[in-house]
Design a protein around this motif. Structure first.
Motif, short mmCIF file in Angstrom:
data_model
loop_
_atom_site.label_atom_id
_atom_site.label_comp_id
_atom_site.label_asym_id
_atom_site.label_seq_id
_atom_site.Cartn_x
_atom_site.Cartn_y
_atom_site.Cartn_z
N ILE A 388 0.83 -1.22 0.00
CA ILE A 388 0.00 0.00 0.00
C ILE A 388 0.86 1.26 0.00
O ILE A 388 0.64 2.18 -0.79
CB ILE A 388 -0.94 0.03 1.22
CG1 ILE A 388 -1.85 -1.20 1.23
CG2 ILE A 388 -1.75 1.32 1.27
CD1 ILE A 388 -2.66 -1.36 2.50
N MET A 389 1.85 1.31 0.89
CA MET A 389 2.72 2.47 1.01
C MET A 389 4.15 2.06 0.66
O MET A 389 4.43 0.87 0.42
CB MET A 389 2.62 3.06 2.41
CG MET A 389 1.21 3.49 2.78
SD MET A 389 1.08 4.17 4.45
CE MET A 389 1.87 5.77 4.22
N PHE A 390 5.08 3.04 0.67
CA PHE A 390 6.43 2.78 0.17
C PHE A 390 7.45 3.58 0.95
O PHE A 390 7.21 4.74 1.32
CB PHE A 390 6.51 3.13 -1.33
CG PHE A 390 5.46 2.43 -2.14
CD1 PHE A 390 5.71 1.16 -2.66
CD2 PHE A 390 4.21 2.99 -2.32
CE1 PHE A 390 4.72 0.49 -3.36
CE2 PHE A 390 3.22 2.32 -3.03
CZ PHE A 390 3.48 1.06 -3.54
N THR A 391 8.61 2.94 1.19
CA THR A 391 9.67 3.63 1.90
C THR A 391 10.08 4.89 1.14
O THR A 391 10.19 4.89 -0.09
CB THR A 391 10.91 2.73 2.07
OG1 THR A 391 11.30 2.20 0.79
CG2 THR A 391 10.64 1.58 3.01
N GLY A 392 10.28 5.97 1.89
CA GLY A 392 10.72 7.21 1.28
C GLY A 392 9.62 8.08 0.73
O GLY A 392 9.89 9.16 0.23
N LEU A 393 8.37 7.62 0.79
CA LEU A 393 7.25 8.40 0.26
C LEU A 393 6.27 8.73 1.39
O LEU A 393 5.46 7.90 1.78
CB LEU A 393 6.53 7.62 -0.84
CG LEU A 393 7.24 7.60 -2.21
CD1 LEU A 393 6.54 6.63 -3.16
CD2 LEU A 393 7.27 9.00 -2.81
N PRO A 394 6.34 9.96 1.92
CA PRO A 394 5.43 10.33 3.01
C PRO A 394 4.01 10.56 2.50
O PRO A 394 3.79 11.01 1.37
CB PRO A 394 6.02 11.66 3.51
CG PRO A 394 7.35 11.80 2.85
CD PRO A 394 7.27 11.03 1.58
N ASN A 395 3.05 10.23 3.35
CA ASN A 395 1.64 10.53 3.06
C ASN A 395 1.24 10.14 1.64
O ASN A 395 0.65 10.93 0.89
CB ASN A 395 1.36 12.03 3.28
CG ASN A 395 1.42 12.41 4.75
OD1 ASN A 395 1.97 11.67 5.57
ND2 ASN A 395 0.87 13.56 5.08
N PHE A 396 1.55 8.91 1.31
CA PHE A 396 1.35 8.43 -0.05
C PHE A 396 0.91 6.97 0.01
O PHE A 396 1.50 6.16 0.73
CB PHE A 396 2.66 8.54 -0.83
CG PHE A 396 2.57 8.12 -2.28
CD1 PHE A 396 2.34 9.04 -3.28
CD2 PHE A 396 2.72 6.78 -2.64
CE1 PHE A 396 2.27 8.64 -4.61
CE2 PHE A 396 2.65 6.38 -3.96
CZ PHE A 396 2.43 7.31 -4.95
N ALA A 397 -0.13 6.64 -0.76
CA ALA A 397 -0.62 5.26 -0.82
C ALA A 397 -1.07 4.96 -2.24
O ALA A 397 -1.40 5.86 -3.01
CB ALA A 397 -1.76 5.05 0.16
N THR A 398 -1.11 3.69 -2.57
CA THR A 398 -1.59 3.28 -3.88
C THR A 398 -2.47 2.05 -3.74
O THR A 398 -2.39 1.31 -2.74
CB THR A 398 -0.41 2.99 -4.83
OG1 THR A 398 -0.89 2.87 -6.17
CG2 THR A 398 0.30 1.69 -4.46
N VAL A 399 -3.31 1.84 -4.73
CA VAL A 399 -4.14 0.64 -4.79
C VAL A 399 -3.61 -0.24 -5.91
O VAL A 399 -3.59 0.17 -7.07
CB VAL A 399 -5.62 0.97 -5.04
CG1 VAL A 399 -6.43 -0.32 -5.21
CG2 VAL A 399 -6.18 1.80 -3.90
N PHE A 400 -3.16 -1.43 -5.56
CA PHE A 400 -2.76 -2.44 -6.53
C PHE A 400 -3.54 -3.69 -6.14
O PHE A 400 -3.35 -4.25 -5.08
CB PHE A 400 -1.25 -2.70 -6.45
CG PHE A 400 -0.71 -3.53 -7.59
CD1 PHE A 400 0.01 -2.93 -8.62
CD2 PHE A 400 -0.92 -4.90 -7.64
CE1 PHE A 400 0.52 -3.69 -9.68
CE2 PHE A 400 -0.42 -5.66 -8.69
CZ PHE A 400 0.31 -5.05 -9.71
N GLY A 401 -4.46 -4.09 -7.02
CA GLY A 401 -5.39 -5.15 -6.68
C GLY A 401 -4.81 -6.54 -6.79
O GLY A 401 -3.60 -6.74 -6.92
N TYR A 402 -5.69 -7.52 -6.76
CA TYR A 402 -5.29 -8.92 -6.83
C TYR A 402 -5.17 -9.39 -8.27
O TYR A 402 -5.89 -8.94 -9.15
CB TYR A 402 -6.29 -9.79 -6.08
CG TYR A 402 -6.33 -9.51 -4.60
CD1 TYR A 402 -5.20 -9.76 -3.81
CD2 TYR A 402 -7.46 -8.99 -4.00
CE1 TYR A 402 -5.22 -9.48 -2.45
CE2 TYR A 402 -7.49 -8.72 -2.64
CZ TYR A 402 -6.36 -8.97 -1.87
OH TYR A 402 -6.38 -8.69 -0.53
N LEU A 403 -4.25 -10.29 -8.49
CA LEU A 403 -4.03 -10.86 -9.81
C LEU A 403 -4.86 -12.12 -10.02
O LEU A 403 -5.13 -12.51 -11.16
CB LEU A 403 -2.54 -11.17 -10.01
CG LEU A 403 -1.62 -9.95 -9.94
CD1 LEU A 403 -0.16 -10.38 -9.91
CD2 LEU A 403 -1.87 -9.00 -11.09
#
Length: 509
Positions: A388-403
């Motif tokens: 959902i979130m990533f090192t080095g990226l503050p206040n940032f999220a993404t949606v990557f669904g199921y395969l």
């Protein structure tokens, strides 16, 4: 999230930079889901949805090829909060209508701004906010918006172009070459010989749809794929529909049915792959007849679910093949010719139209340039935090669904997780949250975003070098397992040290 941040300005105000607590990127199914959860769980938060396209829908707006339909059942692909009452597999038009209803029923429409392409997003630790450069008009300079939290719901593939291999001789072909992602609306295939290159879900949709009007359709594949033919309305559907249940009950029962079936199939793909493979291949043989060469054309070399299993409602592609309206050729392409394709075996496949159903070009974070305190972030160098979130990226999220399951299942879990995280920040008086590796995580094994031993579809394998990394332990794992996530994400410890909260400038890994 609301502490010490400027209030949102009205859309009409051009002299001031508008600020939002949350900015959602993408008005497809993930973005609409995110907006619903924000409105329900955080009614005090200001937010906006930006989409580069002129209307809602994401994939369902971009893809307009013949027969376009869902590859997942709508009871799990649809929202948990809006009952689906139609047939399990739906057309793009039906899905867009469903999304429009969801927007209208939840008063989301006024939050969406179309034709807004984000070119760059810059985080400042001093202001604890993102500044976005947004292009609304190709002939005008970009406008500036700011937000406290940036929520990416733009999917994972580049909408502008699909993936097409570099075959010899394409410039010599006298007919028309079309990629499903850029389908010409005036293309008339009536009475034409059509070749469809590829064997995934898109090809399996296009073949029977075009076969209804074409003189003949030939699907050319390098290697076989697993297909799952199932009735559009099975006996359970019919029985349940006759009970006149409330829509919410019907939706929930059907949702649980499909989830259960999916869970069993995935488990069997690991515990008894040979048995499952035999069942899927046997289903193809039942539709196509004993005289058809199923061993050559429908017997894959990999175990089930290492690539997506395409669903065939009422076995429509098999029906078209058995009726003689379509055929399948398993071979490699040597080159294009003036009149079609020359295959490695020497066979010539004649065509008026060639459809290259050869896959997607993946991107990460919508191709937006991300900058944190003056440093450009390369997503491939980030570790994911629970996918959902990533090192080095503050206040940032993404949606990557199921395969292997419906995309929306994960979008729903992510939405609840982000709302809980924002509530946690409000309670603690924090204005930023950044995933950071703890001391005990420094020696963990680095793994690709998707494990090729688990899922090795071509579009994923081609893009591993641009995708973030994962580790060998939580919270640094992208599980791709709905049944694990639905237990883990709602109870995930937000104070385990892997999320750094604060207001002051921090150092990023």
């Amino acid at each position: 999230m609301n502490a010490n941040l400027p209030a949102a300005q009205t859309h009409e105000t051009e002299t001031k930079i508008e600020h939002f607590d949350v900015l959602i990127v993408g008005a497809g199914i993930s973005g609409i889901d995110a907006a619903y959860h924000l409105g329900k769980n955080r009614p005090g938060s200001s937010f906006v949805i930006l989409d580069a396209k002129p209307q809602i829908g994401g994939t369902w707006h971009t893809h307009t090829f013949p027969g376009i339909r869902s590859d997942s059942d709508l009871f799990t692909f649809g929202f948990s909060w809006k009952p689906w009452t139609g047939v399990p597999i739906a057309s793009a038009a039906e899905i867009l209508n469903y999304l429009e209803e969801a927007i209208e029923e939840n008063d989301i429409g006024h939050k969406i701004r179309f034709n807004h392409q984000i070119e760059k997003a810059e985080w400042s630790s001093d202001t604890q906010s993102w500044t976005l450069s947004v292009r609304r008009d190709a002939n005008a300079p970009p406008v500036t918006l700011t937000c406290g939290f940036l929520w990416m719901c733009a999917g994972y593939f580049r909408h502008s172009e699909g993936y097409t291999p570099d075959w010899p001789g394409t410039d010599t072909f006298r007919g028309q070459i079309v990629h499903p992602q850029n389908w010409p609306q005036d293309l008339d295939h009536t009475g034409k010989n059509v070749v469809v290159i590829g064997s995934g879900a898109t090809a399996a949709t296009i073949v029977p749809a075009m076969a209804a009007k074409a003189a003949h359709v030939t699907m050319v594949q390098r290697s076989p794929t697993y297909y799952y033919p199932r009735p559009m309305m099975d006996e359970f559907n019919v029985t349940l529909s006759a009970l006149d249940l409330p829509d919410v009950w019907y939706h929930e029962i059907m949702r649980r049915k499909f989830l259960h079936e999916s869970q069993i199939t995935v488990q069997r793909s690991k515990t008894e792959p040979e048995v499952l493979a035999a069942e899927l291949i046997g289903a193809a043989r039942k539709y196509l007849g004993e005289d058809f060469d199923v061993d050559t054309h429908f017997t894959p070399s990999y175990r089930p679910w290492r690539q997506r299993i395409a669903m065939l409602p009422d076995g429509d592609m098999f029906v078209a093949i058995r009726a003689g309206k379509a055929e399948i050729v398993t071979d490699h392409i040597d080159s294009f010719t003036e009149v079609g394709l020359r295959l490695a075996s020497g066979k010539l496949v004649v065509a008026d139209i060639i459809v290259t159903a050869t896959g997607l070009n993946l991107n990460m974070f919508g191709d937006i340039e991300l900058v944190v305190d003056g440093e450009t972030i390369n997503p491939a160098r980030c570790f994911t935090h629970r996918g959902i979130m990533f090192t080095g990226l503050p206040n940032f999220a993404t949606v990557f669904g199921y395969l292997r399951a419906s995309w929306t299942l994960r979008a729903d879990l992510v939405s609840n997780y982000i709302c809980r995280l924002l509530d946690h920040m409000d309670t603690d008086g924090a204005s930023s949250v950044t995933p950071m590796l703890r001391d005990e995580d420094r020696d963990m094994q680095e793994r690709p975003w998707i494990d090729p031993e688990n899922f090795n579809a071509g579009y994923i394998m081609r893009s591993l070098d641009i995708l973030p990394r994962q580790g060998d332990r939580q919270p640094w794992v992208m599980t791709q397992d709905y049944f694990q996530d639905r237990n883990d994400l709602p109870s995930a410890d937000l104070d385990d040290g892997s999320l750094v909260f604060g207001r002051s400038k921090v150092q990023y890994t």
